[in-house]
Enzyme design. Structure first.
Site, mmCIF file in Angstrom:
data_model
loop_
_atom_site.group_PDB
_atom_site.id
_atom_site.type_symbol
_atom_site.label_atom_id
_atom_site.label_comp_id
_atom_site.label_asym_id
_atom_site.label_seq_id
_atom_site.Cartn_x
_atom_site.Cartn_y
_atom_site.Cartn_z
ATOM 1 C CE LYS A 13 45.097 46.069 41.775
ATOM 2 N NZ LYS A 13 45.206 44.477 41.544
ATOM 3 N NE ARG B 249 38.703 37.845 47.101
ATOM 4 C CZ ARG B 249 39.564 36.799 46.592
ATOM 5 N NH1 ARG B 249 39.720 35.681 47.300
ATOM 6 N NH2 ARG B 249 40.034 36.918 45.410
HETATM 7 N N1 BES Z 1 40.389 44.184 40.379
HETATM 8 C C1 BES Z 1 41.480 43.132 40.721
HETATM 9 C C2 BES Z 1 41.321 41.975 39.655
HETATM 10 C C3 BES Z 1 41.853 42.104 38.243
HETATM 11 C C4 BES Z 1 43.269 42.132 38.372
HETATM 12 C C5 BES Z 1 41.167 42.572 37.438
HETATM 13 C C6 BES Z 1 43.883 42.482 36.750
HETATM 14 C C7 BES Z 1 41.508 42.642 36.120
HETATM 15 C C8 BES Z 1 43.003 42.716 35.787
HETATM 16 C C9 BES Z 1 41.110 42.566 42.054
HETATM 17 O O1 BES Z 1 40.834 43.573 42.944
HETATM 18 C C10 BES Z 1 42.648 41.960 42.564
HETATM 19 O O2 BES Z 1 43.402 42.669 42.881
HETATM 20 N N2 BES Z 1 42.507 40.573 42.800
HETATM 21 C C11 BES Z 1 43.820 39.920 43.253
HETATM 22 C C12 BES Z 1 43.376 39.164 44.122
HETATM 23 C C13 BES Z 1 44.462 38.414 44.846
HETATM 24 C C14 BES Z 1 45.173 39.211 45.660
HETATM 25 C C15 BES Z 1 43.912 37.115 45.570
HETATM 26 C C16 BES Z 1 44.450 39.288 41.875
HETATM 27 O O3 BES Z 1 43.805 38.915 40.957
HETATM 28 O O4 BES Z 1 45.664 39.328 41.888
HETATM 29 MN MN MN Z 2 42.268 44.372 44.094
#
Ligand code: BES
Ligand code: MN
Ligand code: ZN
Length: 494
Positions: free
Chosen positions: A278, A352
């Site tokens: 990230k 997931r």
């Molecule tokens: N924990 C995150 C989701 C999230 C992001 C929650 C920001 C709250 C605030 C999750 O694990 C994630 O990184 N999801 C990705 C999925 C994507 C790679 C398909 C996302 O939402 O960007």
């Molecule tokens: Mn994630």
């Protein structure tokens, strides 16, 4: 410590509490308690309305001292807004502002008469429960990682009485149990990830079992998970120095043949994104990525405190998602406990991956309903913002029960479709399923992924990415979806 709650049947003018709380609407409409105080004191409140000092606008509070012929030394006047617009949400707001004002005063206890104000569609028990939870949410303070301070000598707000009939008594114990569950979830969420790692969450779960008869706790270690074939969960955890923990809590409040309700919560103690790392801005908020797990444990704790007459199993996969030499790579293919293979196209779609194995695992308890909660997708926050939890289910009855529990507790969800039309977005040439679904409908394709692991079960998914915490340096975990889930269970337990 949660606030101490009690009921009071005293009239406002003779109540000797250090502070009493009364409500005033806009346009000079006094609540009945405010009217009595006004009358006894020779018009003290109305005079301040005339001068414009008290407006009755929502969110406003005014503290009055030593009113003539009023026993309480302080009267807190809370603005309720326009009477015709007054509803459950405005009531909650008024209670929140009340508690914000009370906690700043040098007193230990107060009596509120806000619970006497009519709220359309809600009864006395609801008002007491809701006022208690709003007040306790304000009273909670995170202190765990500050240098210990000397205990302040001025008294601290610790007890709140509600003007309500004895019949609302049951609402007090409900509120106390839910408040405990919410606090538990918030504290775990707020703790930093170097402290709140997978083993720490497992310890907290074991503590719940130790402290409450009728609760059993089992922790599965990495080797156990390997034996079970949880390749997706282990793929996420392999980049971390902390070993993964699979937490299983069971509450038996009903007969052995009663199928349990099953809660499954995402417990990523920190989500760096893994190799699909990230950006740094805001990454610290990913300490909250275990709020699904914390929320499920909090709801479980409340259900136990309420001694609900149902069986409940709570499964929390607690895992850290880190990059590193041992971390999984985009394009890795893992085999899940269900036997289905997954191509990990993005290591940041890890929630997931741990949930799918937990969802398969929980089926051995033969649950009648499975509900999962997860801070699963940024896309859900884009779609619904910070107010509504995303609800996905193919079971209309279950979805409606959860929506209703959310409305009741004001911990609301909004339903998104889980139609099979979206499933093809998870197709790939290298495994049964891809772990990402492309740029459209990210919250739904995440739900569709989980749906592949819950077939044949009544199942609902709660995406709490927007609702589990408030943003910013001082942002705190909210404890959602504990109120909704406890309400759901209360409605089922009869
Ligand atoms: N924990 C995150 C989701 C999230 C992001 C929650 C920001 C709250 C605030 C999750 O694990 C994630 O990184 N999801 C990705 C999925 C994507 C790679 C398909 C996302 O939402 O960007
Ligand atoms: Mn994630
Ligand atoms: Zn995550």
């Amino acid at each position: 410590m949660t606030l101490q709650f009690s009921l009071s049947q005293q009239s406002p003018e003779t109540n000797t509490a250090p502070c009493i709380v009364v409500g005033v609407f806009e346009e000079r409409m006094l609540s009945s308690a405010a009217a009595r105080i006004d009358e006894k004191s020779g018009g003290a409140i109305k005079r301040l309305i005339e001068t414009g000092d008290i407006s009755g606008k929502p969110g406003t509070t005014h503290l009055l001292f030593a009113l003539p012929n009023v026993a309480a030394p302080r009267v807190l006047v809370v603005g309720l807004g326009e009477q015709k617009k007054f509803d459950a949400a405005r009531f909650q707001r008024a209670c929140t502002e009340m508690a914000r004002a009370l906690k700043g005063l040098p007193l230990e206890s107060a009596t509120t008469y806000l619970t006497e104000v009519d709220v359309p569609g809600r009864d006395g028990a609801w008002k007491v429960r809701s006022a208690a939870l709003s007040a306790d949410a304000q009273a909670y303070k995170y202190t765990a990682t500050f240098k210990p301070r000397e205990k302040s000598k001025s008294p601290e707000f610790a007890a709140l009485a509600f003007a309500a009939a004895e019949t609302a008594n049951g609402a007090l114990s409900q509120a106390a149990a839910i408040a405990d569950g919410v606090r538990f979830a918030r504290e775990l969420g707020n703790l930093p990830p170097n402290i709140c790692n997978p083993a720490y969450i497992a310890e907290q779960a074991q503590k719940i079992a130790k402290d409450h008869p009728g609760v059993s706790c089992e922790i599965l270690e990495e080797a156990d998970m390997r034996k079970l074939g949880m390749g997706a969960l282990l793929g996420v955890s392999q980049g971390s120095a902390f070993p993964p923990q699979l937490i299983v809590l069971q509450w038996r409040g009903a007969g052995e043949n009663d199928k349990p309700y099953a809660f499954v919560g995402k417990g990523i103690t920190f989500d760096t994104g893994g190799i699909s790392i990230k950006p740094s801005a805001g990454m610290e908020e990913m300490k909250f990525d275990m709020c699904g797990g914390a929320g499920m444990l909090g709801a479980f704790l409340a259900a136990v405190k309420l001694q609900l007459k149902l069986n409940l199993v709570c499964v929390v996969p607690a895992v850290e998602n880190m990059p590193g030499g041992k971390a999984q790579r985009p394009s890795d293919v893992v085999t899940t406990m269900s036997g289905q293979t997954v191509e990990v196209l993005n290591t940041d779609a890890e929630g997931r991956l741990i949930l799918c194995d937990a969802l398969t695992f929980v089926q051995k308890y033969n649950p009648q309903v499975i509900i999962d909660a997860a801070t699963l997708t940024g896309a859900c926050v884009v779609a619904l913002g910070k107010h509504a939890t995303g609800l996905m289910s193919k079971d209309d009855a279950l979805a409606n029960e959860l929506l209703a529990a959310g409305e009741n507790s004001l911990d609301r969800a909004w339903r998104l479709p889980l139609w099979d039309d979206y499933q093809s977005q998870l197709d790939t040439g290298y495994a049964d399923i891809a772990n990402i679904g492309g740029k459209y409908a990210g919250a739904i394709t995440a739900g569709c992924f989980l749906a592949r692991f819950t077939e044949g079960y009544r199942w609902a998914h709660l995406d709490i990415a927007g609702t589990a915490w408030e943003e910013g340096r001082k942002g705190s975990a909210t404890g959602r979806p504990v109120p909704m889930l406890v309400q759901y269970l209360l409605d089922r337990a009869g």
